[in-house]
Scaffold this motif. Structure first.
Motif, mmCIF file in Angstrom:
data_model
loop_
_atom_site.group_PDB
_atom_site.id
_atom_site.type_symbol
_atom_site.label_atom_id
_atom_site.label_comp_id
_atom_site.label_asym_id
_atom_site.label_seq_id
_atom_site.Cartn_x
_atom_site.Cartn_y
_atom_site.Cartn_z
ATOM 1 N N VAL A 107 0.567 -0.668 -0.074
ATOM 2 C CA VAL A 107 -0.458 -0.072 0.447
ATOM 3 C C VAL A 107 0.881 1.201 0.130
ATOM 4 C CG1 VAL A 107 -1.822 0.980 1.191
ATOM 5 C CG2 VAL A 107 -2.107 -0.980 1.849
ATOM 6 N N GLN A 108 2.271 1.283 0.261
ATOM 7 C CA GLN A 108 3.118 2.653 0.755
ATOM 8 C C GLN A 108 2.393 3.810 0.964
ATOM 9 O OE1 GLN A 108 5.623 2.276 -2.946
ATOM 10 N NE2 GLN A 108 5.945 0.594 -2.562
ATOM 11 N N HIS A 140 -10.877 -0.447 5.051
ATOM 12 C CA HIS A 140 -9.931 -0.148 3.575
ATOM 13 C C HIS A 140 -9.341 0.659 4.933
ATOM 14 C CE1 HIS A 140 -14.491 1.152 2.044
ATOM 15 N NE2 HIS A 140 -13.669 1.545 0.704
ATOM 16 N N LEU A 141 -9.496 1.058 6.461
ATOM 17 C CA LEU A 141 -8.490 1.772 6.445
ATOM 18 C C LEU A 141 -8.073 0.682 7.840
ATOM 19 C CD1 LEU A 141 -10.215 5.050 7.583
ATOM 20 C CD2 LEU A 141 -7.758 4.686 6.273
ATOM 21 N N VAL A 142 -7.199 -0.085 7.766
ATOM 22 C CA VAL A 142 -6.454 -1.509 8.715
ATOM 23 C C VAL A 142 -5.392 -1.157 8.908
ATOM 24 C CG1 VAL A 142 -5.209 -3.431 8.254
ATOM 25 C CG2 VAL A 142 -6.838 -2.900 6.514
ATOM 26 N N ASP A 143 -5.184 -1.193 10.837
ATOM 27 C CA ASP A 143 -4.699 -0.228 11.737
ATOM 28 C C ASP A 143 -2.783 -1.021 11.203
ATOM 29 O OD1 ASP A 143 -4.125 -2.732 11.909
ATOM 30 O OD2 ASP A 143 -4.618 -3.553 14.194
ATOM 31 N N THR A 144 -2.312 -1.937 11.107
ATOM 32 C CA THR A 144 -0.946 -2.091 10.729
ATOM 33 C C THR A 144 -0.579 -1.798 8.999
ATOM 34 O OG1 THR A 144 -1.738 -4.206 9.090
ATOM 35 C CG2 THR A 144 -0.635 -4.599 11.395
ATOM 36 N N THR A 145 -1.090 -0.762 8.590
ATOM 37 C CA THR A 145 -1.157 -0.189 6.893
ATOM 38 C C THR A 145 -1.198 1.166 7.563
ATOM 39 O OG1 THR A 145 -2.486 -1.945 5.979
ATOM 40 C CG2 THR A 145 -1.734 0.177 4.954
ATOM 41 N N PHE A 146 -1.918 1.537 8.127
ATOM 42 C CA PHE A 146 -1.938 3.106 7.968
ATOM 43 C C PHE A 146 -2.110 3.773 10.257
ATOM 44 C CE2 PHE A 146 -4.676 2.477 5.345
ATOM 45 C CZ PHE A 146 -3.487 3.525 3.957
ATOM 46 N N VAL A 147 -1.697 2.830 11.048
ATOM 47 C CA VAL A 147 -1.374 3.316 12.398
ATOM 48 C C VAL A 147 -0.071 4.656 12.672
ATOM 49 C CG1 VAL A 147 -0.160 1.341 13.500
ATOM 50 C CG2 VAL A 147 -0.914 2.305 15.125
#
Length: 663
Positions: free
Chosen positions: A484-485, A516-523
């Motif tokens: 996702v970056q 859409h908003l995953v913790d490990t992706t966007f925390v």
């Protein structure tokens, strides 16, 4: 399904599970057991027809001889096919074995709950005469059907044709002019209607497209690109006026329904492949290009992920419908979400047996207030928690949270393993039963996100979920972060809950709500989360219900509530979104009648919309600007809002008759 209070393994061969219809005839089928042999599932050989059935479970060779264990009855209701609309100005012409039925979902998602569906083989002059706009998918039509459509358009009908060929292509003013394109991009002309207000960047589409030449009297609405930057100087969408009665034909060089289904559900050719090398197989593998030995491009262009590409293409369809219908009167429709809101967070946690993660989070949401808020009107912050039975919460506590409007259910698991249909059935049987035993006071759950997001093929999990009463799926999970970056956006091209389609084009009565908003992706990137919401609230108009994931291993849930509270974005549970979506999709717009200056129409709002439905009416018409809107009880208040470049009168969509006068 029958559940036993202890394992039935010693007597499994002696269990007789019978289902009979109203004529007392046995239904043919098979019985399967879960791993612990505590649940027996009867699977009929053929789909049950509507009617009342009786079920009986006996032990034929137990310690007490023949023993009746349980009996009950149930009813299979008469159901309207999912692709069928309630009636209205729009005619959807479908062809079996294609994705044509998905136009029904597109119309519902766009608030155009005023359509009828007919199979192309049954198309008649009477079908066309009762409608002002028709959509027809790709595929050959007979000479007789072509003539029917040509005559109807000549008399003022408006046709949206996907990949037209033969006489329909001639009617649209297009002709073959190059090799078929397997996938591609398009760019909408936003300088004039119908593209005004829509995204002006190139967008990805899926499925084959025809390279077309165009006659001088056909307007190019969108241009075809071979990649994000290379124009083919060929039309992707055209619009042509036919005859002198106002008839028009919009031609798409690709099929929007196919593109939307594939954008949302991923590449079916990659089903069952662990493409990202991170076991198990997950939904993101249906989009991930760089697999071992396969240098394919990602199925979704993540440089375009900021754009809800599927939604914007659906909006082009709805804009064309509205514009083409204008000489027959302004076309009313429904807004996407309650009370005109533009963004909502679908708060959903996966609680893997924490001591107090769910309880602390729910208590924080309760403290947000406001005082005397109404859950049914989305005024209170609420959430879903899918939990292991080992989660530290009593049945009484869970019942109190449910009474306060929270949504709790089992977090089913295959222990992070890929599954077969049988093993997945067993996992749901085991976990739903264990959850029911731990929390008997809770209602049956209707949403799900499986542990590790295991997704071993294209739609089997959807079909299994539906069999267990689950109708809101949140497994399409925007992950991993290395892929996702930080590009917050739309892996599925959409911010709208819509039903799944199977590979044969049949609609499945389970909604896909992407996470859409995953913790490990966007925390570590709260600014990306806020940017996603701001683009929904702001001039871009990238509206959406944004699914979330957190498991109390970090503070992502706290970040989300802080951002949502500050931006005044509602926070709801998966159950609340399901109830709203079902209600909105079941509401109707009927009996539109235009006399040249006044539009008469009726709204029938489903009770599940809880007086939150908003109706949109174009502010401008061929007769001028809206002067007055009246209901049975007098003038109706409305606000004027610009939506994707078009001004609408927005008003409460309560059940009743309305008259809109223009001048």
């Amino acid at each position: 399904m029958a559940t036993f209070d202890k394992t039935a393994a010693p007597y499994a061969d002696a269990i007789d599970f019978r289902v009979r219809n109203e004529q007392d005839t046995s239904v043919m089928g098979a019985v399967s057991f879960n791993e612990s042999v505590q649940t027996a599932v009867f699977s009929p050989r053929q789909a049950l027809v509507p009617g009342t059935y009786s079920a009986e479970v006996k032990l034929t060779a137990g310690p007490n001889g023949v023993e009746a264990l349980a009996s009950w009855s149930f009813t299979v209701p008469v159901k309207t096919p999912l692709e069928q609309g309630p009636g209205g100005a729009i005619l959807l012409i479908t062809n079996a074995g294609t994705f044509d039925s998905y136009y029904a979902e597109i119309l519902r998602a766009e608030g155009l709950n005023n359509f009828t569906t007919v199979d192309v083989a049954e198309l008649s002059q009477q079908d066309l005469a009762g409608h002002h706009v028709a959509i027809i998918g790709p595929g050959a039509v007979t000479a007789q059907q072509s003539q029917l459509l040509e005559t109807w358009v000549g008399h003022g009908g408006n046709l949206l044709a996907m990949r037209p060929s033969g006489p329909l292509a001639e009617l649209a003013g297009v002709r073959p002019a190059g090799m078929e394109l397997p996938d591609g991009y398009l760019q909408i002309d936003t300088a004039k209607p119908p593209g005004q207000g829509l995204v002006g960047e190139t967008m990805q589409f899926h499925g084959p497209a025809d390279q077309l030449g165009v006659t001088a009297d056909a307007e190019v609405v969108a241009t075809l690109f071979s990649d994000a930057a290379t124009s083919l100087d060929k039309p992707a969408v055209t619009l042509r006026t036919v005859g002198t009665s106002g008839g028009q034909v919009a031609a798409f060089s690709y099929d929007v329904a196919t593109s939307v289904v594939l954008a949302r559900q991923g590449n079916p050719e990659w089903a069952g492949q662990d493409r990202d090398g991170k076991a198990p197989i997950r939904p993101n593998d249906l989009f991930f290009g760089q697999a071992d030995g396969d240098a394919a491009a990602d199925f979704v262009d993540l440089d375009k992920a900021v754009i809800p590409q599927a939604d914007e293409q659906m909006r082009l369809v709805s804009r064309l419908i509205s514009d083409m219908h204008a000489d027959k009167g302004p076309l009313p429709r429904f807004w996407y979400f309650p009370n005109g809101i533009k963004a909502v967070l679908v708060m959903a946690s996966d609680d893997h047996g924490t001591n107090d993660g769910t309880r602390k989070f729910f208590d924080r949401m309760l403290a947000l207030g406001p005082e005397n808020c109404r859950v049914d009107r989305w005024e209170c912050a609420r959430a879903t928690s899918w939990m292991y039975p080992s989660t530290h919460m009593s049945d009484g506590q869970a019942s109190d949270y449910a009474a306060a409007g929270f949504d709790l259910g089992a977090h089913s698991t295959t222990h992070c393993q890929n599954w077969s249909e049988q093993s997945l059935q067993q996992a749901f049987s085991r976990d739903l039963r264990a959850f029911r035993l731990a929390f008997p006071s809770l209602p049956n759950q209707r949403g799900s996100r499986i542990h590790c997001i295991a997704w071993s093929d294209w739609t089997t999990q959807v079909e299994v979920e539906r069999a267990w009463g689950i109708r809101m799926d949140m497994n399409y999970y925007y992950w991993p972060g290395s892929w996702v970056q930080g590009r917050a956006g739309f892996m599925t091209g959409s911010g709208l809950p819509m039903r799944f389609s199977d590979s044969d084009g049949a609609l499945l009565n389970v909604y896909q709500q992407a996470t859409h908003l995953v913790d490990t992706t966007f925390v570590a990137s709260p600014q990306a989360v806020e940017g996603l919401l701001q683009r929904a609230l702001g001039p871009e108009g990238y509206y959406g219900a944004f699914g979330t994931h957190y498991d109390f291993s970090n503070d992502f849930d706290i970040q989300l509530t802080e951002i949502a509270t500050r931006l005044e974005v509602p926070m709801v549970s998966a159950e609340q979104l399901l109830e709203w979506t079902d209600g909105r999709n079941s509401s109707t717009l009927d009996h539109e009648n235009w006399d040249g200056s006044t539009l008469l129409f009726e709204v029938h709002a489903d009770d599940r919309t809880n007086s939150m439905l908003r109706t949109m009416l174009p502010l401008e018409s061929t007769a001028g600007t809206l002067q007055q809107l009246r209901g049975l009880d007098g003038p109706v208040n409305y606000t004027v809002e610009s939506v994707k470049g078009v001004d609408y009168a927005m008003f409460a969509g309560t059940t009743g008759s309305y008259a809109a006068t223009y001048g």
